[in-house]
Write an enzyme that holds these catalytic residues in place. Structure first.
Site, PDB file in Angstrom:
ATOM      1  N   SER B 165       0.844  -1.187   0.000  1.00  0.00           N
ATOM      2  CA  SER B 165       0.000   0.000   0.000  1.00  0.00           C
ATOM      3  C   SER B 165       0.891   1.253   0.000  1.00  0.00           C
ATOM      4  O   SER B 165       1.836   1.317  -0.788  1.00  0.00           O
ATOM      5  CB  SER B 165      -0.911  -0.055   1.221  1.00  0.00           C
ATOM      6  N   ASP B 417      -8.329  -5.728  -5.925  1.00  0.00           N
ATOM      7  CA  ASP B 417      -7.969  -4.604  -5.052  1.00  0.00           C
ATOM      8  C   ASP B 417      -8.232  -3.280  -5.756  1.00  0.00           C
ATOM      9  O   ASP B 417      -7.663  -3.016  -6.818  1.00  0.00           O
ATOM     10  CB  ASP B 417      -6.487  -4.727  -4.702  1.00  0.00           C
ATOM     11  N   HIS B 442      -6.101  -6.606  -1.454  1.00  0.00           N
ATOM     12  CA  HIS B 442      -5.008  -5.679  -1.128  1.00  0.00           C
ATOM     13  C   HIS B 442      -3.799  -6.432  -0.557  1.00  0.00           C
ATOM     14  O   HIS B 442      -3.885  -7.058   0.476  1.00  0.00           O
ATOM     15  CB  HIS B 442      -5.543  -4.654  -0.134  1.00  0.00           C
TER      16      HIS B 442
END
Lengths: 479, 479
Positions: B165, B417, B442
């Site tokens: 991320s 995601d 994710h």
């Protein structure tokens, strides 16, 4: 205390090349016509609390530019007035036509007219806080973006960074940190390794010494012997008076501290001569004859003279440097120290990021022995600016010698140039290329073509042009 | 005004993944034992006026490390408590033995315990001034240097950056800006292109929508229809009361503004579900069953129900997310908004550097239409923090899509995601490799191995390990 006085001026000379106003007047511009422009830049690229902007000056010459995405040669300005660099980087003007290139000269913040807080810019550490290489590179990045967005036909122009000395470091670092902005960089006489323990601290002064040794019998010996001669004389009032009058000093020496300033000033003079030991009459730091060290050495043939005779010769030598035109009424030992903005800014940078260790031993060089003393240096910085240097940061930031994963940088160095001690003088990879110019002083290759250019600098420039054309080709293909 | 309330929470969700305290309690640690360490870091790497330091926390696990320059896997911590990331990055623990690697998890400044000004860190824009990605990367660089200098046998250890991320963005950027520090980077689910106009602003929400569309008939339609149902009901006091009680809200809705908060909270819930749509029971943002969107969609089969019946189903759906364990007494629509430091810090970052344009149109996605309105966003940032976002800076700094001159970065993305919308999903060069995980949410690849892992994530991890081994080999050869 006295020794610290030595350190700063030497660091000042380091990469210094600031533009004393009188120089700009005298310099014969190598530059063609250019436009002066200004771009509003954030004072702080790396924080959002300070939201004000300042005007960065830059110069543009597009006479030879091919408007359909022709290349841009982008001079990464260093510690001085950008017009002076513009006038002293004839190489760019010489190649503009061949490359169909636009020339852009970007001024470094805190120098010339690009002062973030106007006259307040140097008032204290708060105002000086935004004077770093990272902020300067960020200015360049924003400027390149702006040029590509706003100049019709420049959207896909390949940009090449070019710089000399500290500006050469910036050119290399710009390619290293912002490779999306520039397809390559020509870093002339860039002492990117004059930090930490990457190179011996004495190498710089031993190159200066070699220049003098090679330029005349007895020359470096005379200078080596001059320090003790000054020490002897400056131990008495009569001696100080004699020195003041012999050296035609504007302000007479009053004590040992003044004598130390005299010695610093002499050391700096020898260093400067090594930097501008060009093969033809030139006017970079001072108007000087061709091969000025040879001229200087004509006065310094006999190192075994008495103190006074030796120092009279030393005076003749420095007088050639400071008074080649014969206009000076007296010599000012404080002149190169802190009088112009360029130097003030550079001293601050030397006291923060640009910590360059120097030392002398009097054996491998012709100077008085002086160890590198970081703690004393740090104290002096704190006293002057209220800041502490962080000597390892520049290595963490720019990688020291571990730079092989970068690409498309030419590092050129002249063997006569003391700054080659901290330069990249061997190829690192196929695209991190070292160009050595045996007969070159400080970024001789960036100067205008000259009939007296040695073959080696002609070859260096040819190689630089070859690589620039390759980078431009590659960029074109990747589109 | 109402619409802005939407924007920030969404940006908060963006890369958010902050660690609500209750999560840390419940999470079953994937991590083995580690040591907690602290390094004194300059508060300001890019200026010298602020000379204070703070303690950066980092975690070290060297059980499997080969002391003779074995590799170091360096987690570039993102916006949250580092122990939580340490416990949720099982991949690193799983490969440590195979690679004989030391694991280091570095906390991002302004998160967890690494607060530059302690409790004052978030008090105003002055204290928040040093919360930038550049400062965080500089912390990492100084830490890597420090580890190599102080850990016996680590001097020549190849270091690989790993992150997910925002942490994945940092891993990629760390390799791009400090390639001398890390031989490569695994950037998992890193939306490095979710800036400017690099990708369509609606792509993110259209992926969320697809996840729901694929997970059950009528599912995304039900959610699309729910907004008007809420709008109808929230136009009367009775309707607001009914909504409050139906959704078991801890604080009852009192007006249209509260209803907007409810809608934001629902939107965020759908986004979060898309992020954690893992193939097995997991506890990342919340304890959830395998393929949670399929479970949620079981409540959302009929989009054509009356408002109240539809919203009762919506409640069942979100209740599965917030109350899978059955422990919650009521649902708190303000909970994910600003209660923990992680989110406060991320909101500030979103309002300065990390300006990610999002939009919805209600056609290609199941959300209420909302244009990206930079000016309104900027106003809101100014109101909240007294700072103005600089949306183009991140592009100038990190190159946008023009990153091909870098090397040794793996960008992995899961097709499920929403953040893959801003990710690198096609190879750029031989050494800038995109890994796509069709069944991945994710950064699924960063999680511990699991018997229920789809083949695609197993292959992705194998490829990542293959490249890491290559980077390590290359580094060894270059010595």
């Amino acid at each position: 205390m006295l020794r610290l006085l030595l350190v700063l001026p030497l660091l000042g000379a380091a990469g210094a090349l600031p533009a004393p106003p009188r120089l700009r007047r005298g310099a014969a511009p190598a530059a063609g016509p250019y436009l002066t422009r200004y771009l509003s830049q954030p004072i702080d690229h790396f924080g959002f609390d300070e939201n004000r902007t300042f005007r960065q000056r830059y110069l543009v010459a597009d006479q030879h530019w091919k408007k359909d995405n022709g290349p841009i040669l982008f001079y990464t300005g260093n510690e001085g007035d950008i017009t002076w660099f513009c006038n002293n980087t004839g190489f760019m003007w010489d190649v503009a036509e061949e490359l169909n290139a636009m020339l852009v000269f970007a001024e470094h913040r805190y120098y010339g007219e690009s002062l973030p807080f106007g006259n307040e810019s140097f008032s204290d550490s708060k105002h000086l806080n935004y004077l770093t290489s990272e902020q300067a590179l960020a200015d360049f990045a924003v400027l390149v973006d702006y040029l590509k967005m706003t100049i019709a036909g420049a959207r896909h122009s390949p940009v090449i960074a070019i710089g000399g000395s500290y500006g050469g470091m910036l050119a290399a670092w710009f390619r290293m940190k912002y490779p999306h902005m520039v397809v390559g960089a020509v870093a002339a006489s860039a002492p990117v390794w004059q930090f930490g323990d990457l190179v011996p601290c004495g190498a710089f002064f031993s190159i200066v010494t070699n220049d003098f040794k090679k330029s005349g019998t007895g020359c470096s010996e005379s200078i080596r012997n001059s320090w003790n001669a000054i020490n002897h004389l400056s131990s008495t009032d009569a001696g100080l008076q004699w020195l003041s009058s012999t050296f035609h000093l504007c302000s007479p020496l009053k004590n040992l501290q003044d004598a130390a300033v005299l010695k610093n000033w002499l050391s700096e003079t020898w260093v400067n001569l090594a930097m501008v030991n060009y093969p033809y009459k030139a006017d970079f730091l001072q108007p000087l004859p061709a091969w000025p060290i040879q001229e200087v050495c004509k006065f310094l043939k006999d190192p075994r003279l008495s103190d006074k005779l030796l120092l009279q010769n030393i005076f003749q030598a420095v007088n050639l440097y400071y008074n080649y035109t014969g206009e000076a009424l007296c010599l000012d030992v404080s002149e190169t120290a802190t009088k112009n903005l360029g130097q003030t800014g550079w001293y601050y940078q030397a006291c923060t990021e640009m910590v360059m260790p120097f030392c002398t031993d009097g054996v491998h060089d012709m100077f008085e022995p002086e160890k590198w003393d970081f703690d004393a240096f740090s104290e002096e910085c704190y006293r002057l600016w209220g800041v502490r240097p962080r000597p390892s940061w520049i290595l963490s930031m720019y990688g020291g010698k571990n730079i092989s994963s970068h690409s498309n940088i030419i590092f050129s160095n002249g063997d006569l140039d003391p700054w080659s001690a901290g330069g990249v003088t061997q190829n690192i990879t196929n695209s991190l290329v070292a160009v050595v110019i045996p007969d070159g002083a400080h970024h001789l290759d960036l100067r205008s073509r000259n009939p007296l250019d040695p073959k080696s600098v002609q070859q260096a420039r040819a190689l630089e042009i070859y690589h620039m054309k390759q980078w431009i080709e590659e960029a074109r293909h990747s589109h």
